[in-house]
Design a protein around this motif. Sequence first.
Motif, PDB file in Angstrom:
ATOM      1  N   SER A 170      11.066   6.860   9.470  1.00  0.00           N
ATOM      2  CA  SER A 170      12.012   5.763   9.314  1.00  0.00           C
ATOM      3  C   SER A 170      12.503   5.726   7.870  1.00  0.00           C
ATOM      4  N   PRO A 171      13.657   5.082   7.619  1.00  0.00           N
ATOM      5  CA  PRO A 171      14.142   4.967   6.240  1.00  0.00           C
ATOM      6  C   PRO A 171      13.103   4.346   5.307  1.00  0.00           C
ATOM      7  N   GLU A 172      12.442   3.299   5.762  1.00  0.00           N
ATOM      8  CA  GLU A 172      11.450   2.632   4.911  1.00  0.00           C
ATOM      9  C   GLU A 172      10.300   3.559   4.552  1.00  0.00           C
ATOM     10  N   THR A 173       9.804   4.317   5.545  1.00  0.00           N
ATOM     11  CA  THR A 173       8.685   5.221   5.282  1.00  0.00           C
ATOM     12  C   THR A 173       9.088   6.339   4.338  1.00  0.00           C
ATOM     13  N   LEU A 174      10.293   6.893   4.524  1.00  0.00           N
ATOM     14  CA  LEU A 174      10.741   7.969   3.637  1.00  0.00           C
ATOM     15  C   LEU A 174      10.827   7.493   2.195  1.00  0.00           C
ATOM     16  N   TYR A 175      11.320   6.284   2.006  1.00  0.00           N
ATOM     17  CA  TYR A 175      11.484   5.771   0.647  1.00  0.00           C
ATOM     18  C   TYR A 175      10.154   5.347   0.036  1.00  0.00           C
ATOM     19  N   GLU A 176       9.346   4.640   0.815  1.00  0.00           N
ATOM     20  CA  GLU A 176       8.106   4.096   0.273  1.00  0.00           C
ATOM     21  C   GLU A 176       6.953   5.090   0.282  1.00  0.00           C
ATOM     22  N   ALA A 177       6.973   6.046   1.216  1.00  0.00           N
ATOM     23  CA  ALA A 177       5.835   6.949   1.356  1.00  0.00           C
ATOM     24  C   ALA A 177       6.276   8.393   1.567  1.00  0.00           C
ATOM     25  N   PRO A 178       7.000   8.978   0.600  1.00  0.00           N
ATOM     26  CA  PRO A 178       7.393  10.394   0.731  1.00  0.00           C
ATOM     27  C   PRO A 178       6.160  11.294   0.746  1.00  0.00           C
ATOM     28  N   GLU A 179       6.235  12.350   1.558  1.00  0.00           N
ATOM     29  CA  GLU A 179       5.077  13.223   1.718  1.00  0.00           C
ATOM     30  C   GLU A 179       5.058  14.382   0.730  1.00  0.00           C
ATOM     31  N   ASN A 180       6.193  14.683   0.121  1.00  0.00           N
ATOM     32  CA  ASN A 180       6.203  15.755  -0.873  1.00  0.00           C
ATOM     33  C   ASN A 180       7.249  15.466  -1.936  1.00  0.00           C
ATOM     34  N   ALA A 181       7.251  16.292  -2.978  1.00  0.00           N
ATOM     35  CA  ALA A 181       8.108  16.029  -4.136  1.00  0.00           C
ATOM     36  C   ALA A 181       9.583  16.109  -3.782  1.00  0.00           C
ATOM     37  N   PHE A 182       9.975  17.034  -2.896  1.00  0.00           N
ATOM     38  CA  PHE A 182      11.389  17.149  -2.551  1.00  0.00           C
ATOM     39  C   PHE A 182      11.900  15.862  -1.927  1.00  0.00           C
ATOM     40  N   VAL A 183      11.166  15.317  -0.959  1.00  0.00           N
ATOM     41  CA  VAL A 183      11.588  14.081  -0.296  1.00  0.00           C
ATOM     42  C   VAL A 183      11.647  12.936  -1.298  1.00  0.00           C
ATOM     43  N   ALA A 184      10.657  12.845  -2.156  1.00  0.00           N
ATOM     44  CA  ALA A 184      10.607  11.760  -3.143  1.00  0.00           C
ATOM     45  C   ALA A 184      11.826  11.767  -4.038  1.00  0.00           C
ATOM     46  N   TYR A 185      12.278  12.947  -4.442  1.00  0.00           N
ATOM     47  CA  TYR A 185      13.374  13.016  -5.410  1.00  0.00           C
ATOM     48  C   TYR A 185      14.742  13.101  -4.762  1.00  0.00           C
ATOM     49  N   PHE A 186      14.765  13.424  -3.449  1.00  0.00           N
ATOM     50  CA  PHE A 186      16.050  13.435  -2.760  1.00  0.00           C
ATOM     51  C   PHE A 186      16.412  12.044  -2.265  1.00  0.00           C
ATOM     52  N   ILE A 187      15.417  11.242  -1.947  1.00  0.00           N
ATOM     53  CA  ILE A 187      15.642   9.888  -1.445  1.00  0.00           C
ATOM     54  C   ILE A 187      15.452   8.898  -2.581  1.00  0.00           C
ATOM     55  N   GLY A 188      16.532   8.422  -3.160  1.00  0.00           N
ATOM     56  CA  GLY A 188      16.439   7.403  -4.195  1.00  0.00           C
ATOM     57  C   GLY A 188      16.060   7.960  -5.558  1.00  0.00           C
ATOM     58  N   GLU A 189      16.142   7.091  -6.561  1.00  0.00           N
ATOM     59  CA  GLU A 189      15.793   7.498  -7.924  1.00  0.00           C
ATOM     60  C   GLU A 189      14.281   7.458  -8.090  1.00  0.00           C
ATOM     61  N   ASN A 190      13.777   8.371  -8.931  1.00  0.00           N
ATOM     62  CA  ASN A 190      12.343   8.528  -9.062  1.00  0.00           C
ATOM     63  C   ASN A 190      11.964   8.943 -10.467  1.00  0.00           C
ATOM     64  N   ASN A 191      10.826   8.453 -10.945  1.00  0.00           N
ATOM     65  CA  ASN A 191      10.246   8.957 -12.190  1.00  0.00           C
ATOM     66  C   ASN A 191       9.265  10.063 -11.857  1.00  0.00           C
ATOM     67  N   ARG A 192       9.368  11.160 -12.579  1.00  0.00           N
ATOM     68  CA  ARG A 192       8.497  12.315 -12.367  1.00  0.00           C
ATOM     69  C   ARG A 192       7.615  12.523 -13.589  1.00  0.00           C
ATOM     70  N   LEU A 193       6.334  12.519 -13.365  1.00  0.00           N
ATOM     71  CA  LEU A 193       5.361  12.772 -14.428  1.00  0.00           C
ATOM     72  C   LEU A 193       4.430  13.875 -13.957  1.00  0.00           C
ATOM     73  N   GLN A 194       4.261  14.915 -14.758  1.00  0.00           N
ATOM     74  CA  GLN A 194       3.462  16.054 -14.326  1.00  0.00           C
ATOM     75  C   GLN A 194       2.149  16.142 -15.096  1.00  0.00           C
ATOM     76  N   GLY A 195       1.126  16.629 -14.387  1.00  0.00           N
ATOM     77  CA  GLY A 195      -0.174  16.750 -15.024  1.00  0.00           C
ATOM     78  C   GLY A 195      -1.178  17.428 -14.115  1.00  0.00           C
ATOM     79  N   ILE A 196      -2.476  17.269 -14.451  1.00  0.00           N
ATOM     80  CA  ILE A 196      -3.573  17.912 -13.721  1.00  0.00           C
ATOM     81  C   ILE A 196      -4.547  16.846 -13.241  1.00  0.00           C
ATOM     82  N   VAL A 197      -5.007  16.978 -12.003  1.00  0.00           N
ATOM     83  CA  VAL A 197      -5.983  16.045 -11.446  1.00  0.00           C
ATOM     84  C   VAL A 197      -7.329  16.251 -12.137  1.00  0.00           C
ATOM     85  N   THR A 198      -7.861  15.183 -12.735  1.00  0.00           N
ATOM     86  CA  THR A 198      -9.148  15.270 -13.441  1.00  0.00           C
ATOM     87  C   THR A 198     -10.274  14.559 -12.687  1.00  0.00           C
ATOM     88  N   GLU A 199      -9.949  13.593 -11.845  1.00  0.00           N
ATOM     89  CA  GLU A 199     -10.923  12.929 -10.973  1.00  0.00           C
ATOM     90  C   GLU A 199     -10.264  12.731  -9.623  1.00  0.00           C
TER      91      GLU A 199
END
Length: 378
Positions: free
Chosen positions: A237-266
């Motif tokens: 649904s539109p709400e799920t795509l916007y609020e809960a994207p499953e990967n980076a492409f969906v997150a950045y294609f649907i709406g504006e997004n802040n991207r911060l990159q790093g490494i999982v430490t915990e």
Amino acid sequence: MTATAEAEPDTQQDSTSTNTCFARFINVQKSYDGEQLVVKGFDLDIRKGEFVTLLGPSGSGKTTCLMMMAGFETPTHGDILLKGAPINGLPPHKRGIGMVFQNYALFPHMTVAENLAFPLEVRHLSKAEIQRKVERALAMVRLEGFGDRRPAQLSGGQQQRVALARALVFEPELVLMDEPLGALDKNLREEMQYEIKRIHADLGVTMLYVTHDQTEALTMSDRIAVFNDGVVQQLASPETLYEAPENAFVAYFIGENNRLQGIVTEYSETVCQVQLDNGDRVLAKPVAVSGVGERTTLSLRPERVAIIRGESTGFDNRFSAEVREVTYLGDHLRTRLSVCGSDEFVIKTPNAADHAALRAGDVIDIGWTMQDCRALDA
């Protein structure tokens, strides 16, 4: 990754059976040269009366899928079903599907009424029945009294309404739309979005819609399939795509997004800590990471970030940021910040008097919750 309607948790109704779904793509592939696939294993169930949008950038495969449903293209592999029956070998004119194109495809030498009557005449309806259906279709798109005009005498928005009426006049159960609003200006496009949505609600007709415009997709759809490189990245649904994207492409294609990159430490199943490339540490919700040491891109919507004044315990992440730019956008302010190693970090705040006082060079505290920050693929 191939997303299917069967795998999508957002769909609560059973759409996996041909008894409950109206149209169906089953492992459909398409290649034009026999080597490169432009559609790769496409699965989709469409329920009767549903409005489904295929959304993606140019060349992603969405229009090819629409044309295969219409019968203008043939799948290289897989099956397309309509009301439970395969239609791969059925010619377009025997599928009973309405079609709306971006360029309207109206006959310029015919009046509006004659354009609408054409698909009825080829179905050999009586003159009285044709007149009744044409008048009903004109009323449906609010163009009563325009039947004697020719397309050249109409505005772009009016021509698009006629094209929509022609697709609906013979009462098809399925209507396909290929970028139908792309030629309209912004105001007309928005008006037609709500007009199409109203007609869909009034008629209950099934619609399959193609666009690269995310706002169109979010405004009109029951569900959206996000395409990239011939593969559905997520179907929801539109709400799920916007609020809960499953990967980076969906997150950045649907709406504006802040991207911060790093490494999982915990890492745990519910929360992970990420050390950003600048050394800052952020708590996030693990979505597309599975353990310590993985690189990730954090996704954070601008409107989910709050400006903090004084003490506050409601945020899992809190940082000091320098204001770079403030843009007035009427109902909200878009503020660009330097924080967490990024000079392009954006927040959106309601247009209130205290927020309007921000100026470039100000240092402010901002914060967000772990749940609003999603750890996605790198």
